[in-house]
Design an enzyme around this catalytic site. Sequence first.
Site, PDB file in Angstrom:
ATOM      1  N   HIS A 310      -0.957 -19.300  -1.621  1.00  0.00           N
ATOM      2  CA  HIS A 310      -1.774 -18.662  -2.650  1.00  0.00           C
ATOM      3  C   HIS A 310      -2.628 -19.712  -3.325  1.00  0.00           C
ATOM      4  CE1 HIS A 310      -2.953 -16.234  -6.084  1.00  0.00           C
ATOM      5  NE2 HIS A 310      -2.637 -15.196  -5.340  1.00  0.00           N
ATOM      6  N   ASP A 367       1.802 -10.049  -0.589  1.00  0.00           N
ATOM      7  CA  ASP A 367       1.591  -9.264   0.624  1.00  0.00           C
ATOM      8  C   ASP A 367       2.690  -9.453   1.662  1.00  0.00           C
ATOM      9  OD1 ASP A 367      -0.791  -8.037  -0.167  1.00  0.00           O
ATOM     10  OD2 ASP A 367      -1.896  -9.871   0.220  1.00  0.00           O
TER      11      ASP A 367
END
Length: 431
Positions: A310, A367
């Site tokens: 991320h 996700d």
Amino acid sequence: MSKAELKIDDKTIDLPVVTGTENEKAMDISRLRSDAGYVTMDIGLKNTAVTLSKITFLDGEEGILRYRGYPIEQLAEKAGFLEVAYLLIYGELPTREELDSFTSGVTNHTLIHENMKKFFEGYPQHAHPMGVLASMICALSSFYPDSTDPNTNEDEFKLTVQRLIAKSATIAAWSYKNRVGHPVMYPQNRLDYSSNLLHMMFALPTEPYEVSDKVSSALNKLLILHADHEQNCSTSTVRVVGSSQASLYAAASAGVMALWGPLHGGANQAVVEMLQQIYDDGGAGKQNIEKWISRFKDKESGQRLMGFGHRVYKNFDPRATIIKKAADEVLGEMKINDPLLDIAKQLEHAALNDSYFIDKKLYPNVDYYSGLLYRAMGIPTDMFTVMFALGRMPGWIANWKEMMEEKQPITRPRQIYMGEKARDYMPVDKR
Ligand code: CMC
């Protein structure tokens, strides 16, 4: 206000330092070009605050996410999606009266114009629902021309918010119906937002359909977890498009488009496709998992471990922790034994103990497990990112509203030109 000093050539430039509520610090360089003739360079905006905002706080080092000050863990556990939408857009948790009024406002706008039903017939059956959602949201603007003025009054804005949240869900469900060739199901206003969405997707006119409470409550949680994430790619897109004074419909439609990419919201679909590929290639098992981990570490392979890493989280993504737990619960309660979940857990374990992922601070993101949860809920793979878009809608709206209220100037970054110097045009026969 404190300041930083920057020495350039023989000049010392004072840069005001801005400090956020949580003590984040930034140097304001907005006058640097006029004062010193320099611009700053930050490709991918990895180290640039593009706005001041009161909506969402995110601490990537500590794994903290709060909407308007409220921890995501509390909201995901206790709140309803429309309640959180209200919080993000209007800044405070609604009173009972405000919530009832907002909920009935959204509920009363779930129908879309009958002419839009015909639009679906024009799409090929294999059309990806994200493309359909983006274009249909944009098309909404043509039905509500009064709402397209970005500087409209409060009542008109309220109406646009309600329409956008309500109709996006109907469009999303109908794009799925178009995909499977089933008749569309009209919204049921007796149902809450999540149950209505599931009903529109999975009910058939031929028989009664009971929405499962478990599935509806898991969807409510997922929508809340996706509702905002400060200046991510799609939200920044919404702000960039909105900064030209384009309408909220135009900005939200652009947000859907930005979300579609596999490095952003499209990752949830990509994760399940990746897990399926591993399953087809031999499935869980030490040797196979090691082989795939090596592939993800090898840049030449062109494959990344999707759902890992991320831009901001360098510790853990708090949303991933909540979703992993929910996935375990939902799959357990529904007695679903998904072999992809085993593969996901083994891959996660291997990656979290591998120096490549440890050194680069790559952890599971939102996700990684959300796709498996959607799968358990019966939602088809190419609808995963659509669900993400519906969840993110309040965040996009809140950011658009904040930007308009703050009268943010049009976004127009600079570049450093690295191309040819001036040269003369040659007629085509002489080149
Ligand atoms: N698998 C393997 N290597 C990775 C991964 C991964 N998933 N993510 C990053 N890296 C490596 C990357 O190759 C680079 O290595 P090096 O420094 O040797 O060149 C280093 O880690 C830093 O990566 P980056 O691409 O420069 O980092 P970024 O901040 O630009 O990208 C990211 C963040 C999310 C795009 C990236 O981690 C990624 O592609 N992850 C997989 C896709 C994904 O799961 N996306 C969903 C993001 S969360 C939901 C959302 O907000 O949309």
